[in-house]
Design a protein around this motif. Sequence first.
Motif, PDB file in Angstrom:
ATOM      1  N   TRP A 137      -3.283 -23.087   7.939  1.00  0.00           N
ATOM      2  CA  TRP A 137      -4.085 -22.199   7.262  1.00  0.00           C
ATOM      3  C   TRP A 137      -5.064 -23.224   6.412  1.00  0.00           C
ATOM      4  O   TRP A 137      -4.869 -24.395   6.494  1.00  0.00           O
ATOM      5  CB  TRP A 137      -3.161 -21.423   6.228  1.00  0.00           C
ATOM      6  N   LYS A 138      -5.997 -22.522   5.625  1.00  0.00           N
ATOM      7  CA  LYS A 138      -6.909 -23.377   4.915  1.00  0.00           C
ATOM      8  C   LYS A 138      -7.354 -22.377   3.952  1.00  0.00           C
ATOM      9  O   LYS A 138      -7.581 -20.971   4.115  1.00  0.00           O
ATOM     10  CB  LYS A 138      -8.083 -24.061   5.865  1.00  0.00           C
ATOM     11  N   VAL A 139      -7.490 -22.832   2.783  1.00  0.00           N
ATOM     12  CA  VAL A 139      -8.212 -22.204   1.662  1.00  0.00           C
ATOM     13  C   VAL A 139      -9.183 -22.935   0.965  1.00  0.00           C
ATOM     14  O   VAL A 139      -8.693 -24.145   0.431  1.00  0.00           O
ATOM     15  CB  VAL A 139      -6.965 -21.721   0.454  1.00  0.00           C
ATOM     16  N   ALA A 155      -9.536 -17.539   2.361  1.00  0.00           N
ATOM     17  CA  ALA A 155      -8.365 -17.878   3.328  1.00  0.00           C
ATOM     18  C   ALA A 155      -8.604 -17.861   4.638  1.00  0.00           C
ATOM     19  O   ALA A 155      -9.232 -16.985   5.428  1.00  0.00           O
ATOM     20  CB  ALA A 155      -7.152 -17.459   2.656  1.00  0.00           C
ATOM     21  N   GLN A 164     -10.140 -14.958   8.922  1.00  0.00           N
ATOM     22  CA  GLN A 164     -10.312 -14.835   7.349  1.00  0.00           C
ATOM     23  C   GLN A 164      -9.237 -13.883   7.117  1.00  0.00           C
ATOM     24  O   GLN A 164      -9.289 -12.658   7.608  1.00  0.00           O
ATOM     25  CB  GLN A 164     -11.614 -14.810   7.083  1.00  0.00           C
ATOM     26  N   ILE A 224      -5.736 -14.294   0.757  1.00  0.00           N
ATOM     27  CA  ILE A 224      -4.770 -15.599  -0.032  1.00  0.00           C
ATOM     28  C   ILE A 224      -3.416 -14.985  -0.014  1.00  0.00           C
ATOM     29  O   ILE A 224      -2.321 -15.599   0.368  1.00  0.00           O
ATOM     30  CB  ILE A 224      -5.321 -15.834  -1.135  1.00  0.00           C
ATOM     31  N   ILE A 232      -1.407 -15.733   3.064  1.00  0.00           N
ATOM     32  CA  ILE A 232      -1.051 -17.281   3.181  1.00  0.00           C
ATOM     33  C   ILE A 232       0.268 -17.473   2.384  1.00  0.00           C
ATOM     34  O   ILE A 232       1.119 -18.202   2.891  1.00  0.00           O
ATOM     35  CB  ILE A 232      -2.304 -18.373   2.828  1.00  0.00           C
ATOM     36  N   ASP A 258     -10.756 -13.765  -4.425  1.00  0.00           N
ATOM     37  CA  ASP A 258     -10.820 -13.570  -2.998  1.00  0.00           C
ATOM     38  C   ASP A 258     -11.545 -12.347  -2.595  1.00  0.00           C
ATOM     39  O   ASP A 258     -10.972 -11.461  -3.036  1.00  0.00           O
ATOM     40  CB  ASP A 258      -9.341 -13.671  -2.337  1.00  0.00           C
TER      41      ASP A 258
END
Length: 578
Positions: A499-501, A515, A539, A542, A545, A560
């Motif tokens: 994952w990435k934010v 996210a 996408q 959040i 995640i 978000d």
Amino acid sequence: MVNKMGQIQQEALKRYLAFEKEHNAENRQVTSTEKMITRSSIINHHDNLAMERIINKSDLFPIAHLQAGLNVSKAVCRISIRGRSGQLEGYGTGFLVAPNLLLTNNHVLETAEAAMYAVAEFNYEDDVQFMPLEIISFRLDPEALFVTDEALDFTLVAVEENNLSAVSLADFGYLPLLPKPGKILEGEYVTIIQHPNGGPKAITIRENEVKFISSDFIHYVSDTEPGSSGSPVFNDQWMVVALHHAGIPDPTDNNRWIANEGIRISSIIQHLSDKRSGLENERSRKLLDKLLAVVMPGRSTTPMEVGILSADWYAGVSGYDPAFLGAGFKVPLPVLGKALTKDTAQTVDGKTVLDYTHFSIAMSKSRRLAFYTAVNIDGDQLVDVKRGNDRWYFDPRIEEAYQIGPEFYQSNDIDRGHLVRRRDPNWGIDAVKANEHTFHFTNCSPQHKNFNQKAWLDLEDYLLDNAREFGMKISVFTGPVFRQDDVSYRDAKIPDQFWKVAVMIKDGTSLSATAYLQTQEDLIGGDLEFVYGQFETYQVPIEQIEKLTDLDFGGLRQADPLSGGTFVHVRRREDIRL
């Protein structure tokens, strides 16, 4: 030996009956379209009869099939099992799988001592006039390498390279073990080259139907005898698909056999990969590396260069800055859940976060990987730092036991995937130092070699390009998703989702936090056989995640654009909602 063989046969019978019941209940087709596509991908395109044989519409072979069989048979030998005083105790079959490594069953060679007195006998066969050829014998060398496993019933042992008559073992070639899936399908037929009852080399041809394939075993109908244990089981392309190890007795008649069982080559390869790091003998590791280099071509067996950074490299480092985006836009590190907090690796002075130049990391003790990484990217000060020699470092501030090191990544299709990308923290006067800091084992996570070369890389490029083009500041959090059913490999588990934010200032007035989730789940099978699959990036809210990771991103949920919304399939940059 007799009692053990009986136990092996009964265990094989239980598996066979369970698979038979399962298949009858499912009433499924023998071959799915997906499996057929995979199977056809490893067929020599010059063999235009192959597909007809696979789908059981033809028994025709090119005449060269016979010559190919003779060629591979050279690597198959009889194993004479002898006691310490030299008395003959029995026979088995084995075959060379690398220039001087032999594969057979555990119940043929259970211990290194047994291998010390055994002899591998090649050429024990008759010519076209039914006259015996000269037997050429080689001693085994278990001191160089001996790996065995009772559950998978295999033994891998080194063989002397030249015998007492100065004959080279290389004259007999070897049968490479290919981990690629799709080498055999249920309903196909296998061929077995063997030494039945310890007699001259023989072969079973056709009418050897594969009945069931499970994660570790293959069941097939074939003619084998005692002494055939340790024989290679081939598909029509003379690829080894299994190691034969047991007949399956008829539960109603002890004098009949209903099938045979072999151990899948992929399972053996995985076990050997797992055992490599535990080998204390450097010579043994090098020999095993040669085999793994054959079965996983393209992967370097040269040990990864591991360096040491002095204490000065860690003194006064900035780490992740929560106030980096500007006044009024503080973005703190995510808060770990209770279970994660207990599992956090601490430094000698009790810190739970490792600070590097422009980024920080929190580590899991049990998984030996980062819970998350957090990096500040300043697009106005980015510096293009050349990559260098890929020297990697253990972080001396936490125990080495909490960091997955170089042994894990040796001789396989696993990459050391940077979590904080090398280029992201490389800005300002400390850019060179930041670049070097990204090469810590704390900052990498095992990923399939293709994983970080596709959509994930495109996403990272998009974020960095925007930061550079518009002089933006961006804070990025990255990490793996830990699950109980992640694939176990060697002495760790491989995450199949990451994952990435990304957090930035939108229109100069408000935070935008987006996210992303990408999976390599479809690329990793339980036996570490890698198959082709579609990389997908989404996408996601959040909140998603947070549910997957047990991390709390606090106020970022309100920033978000997908908060409370749905997933967005990211196929191109324009799909991203900021």
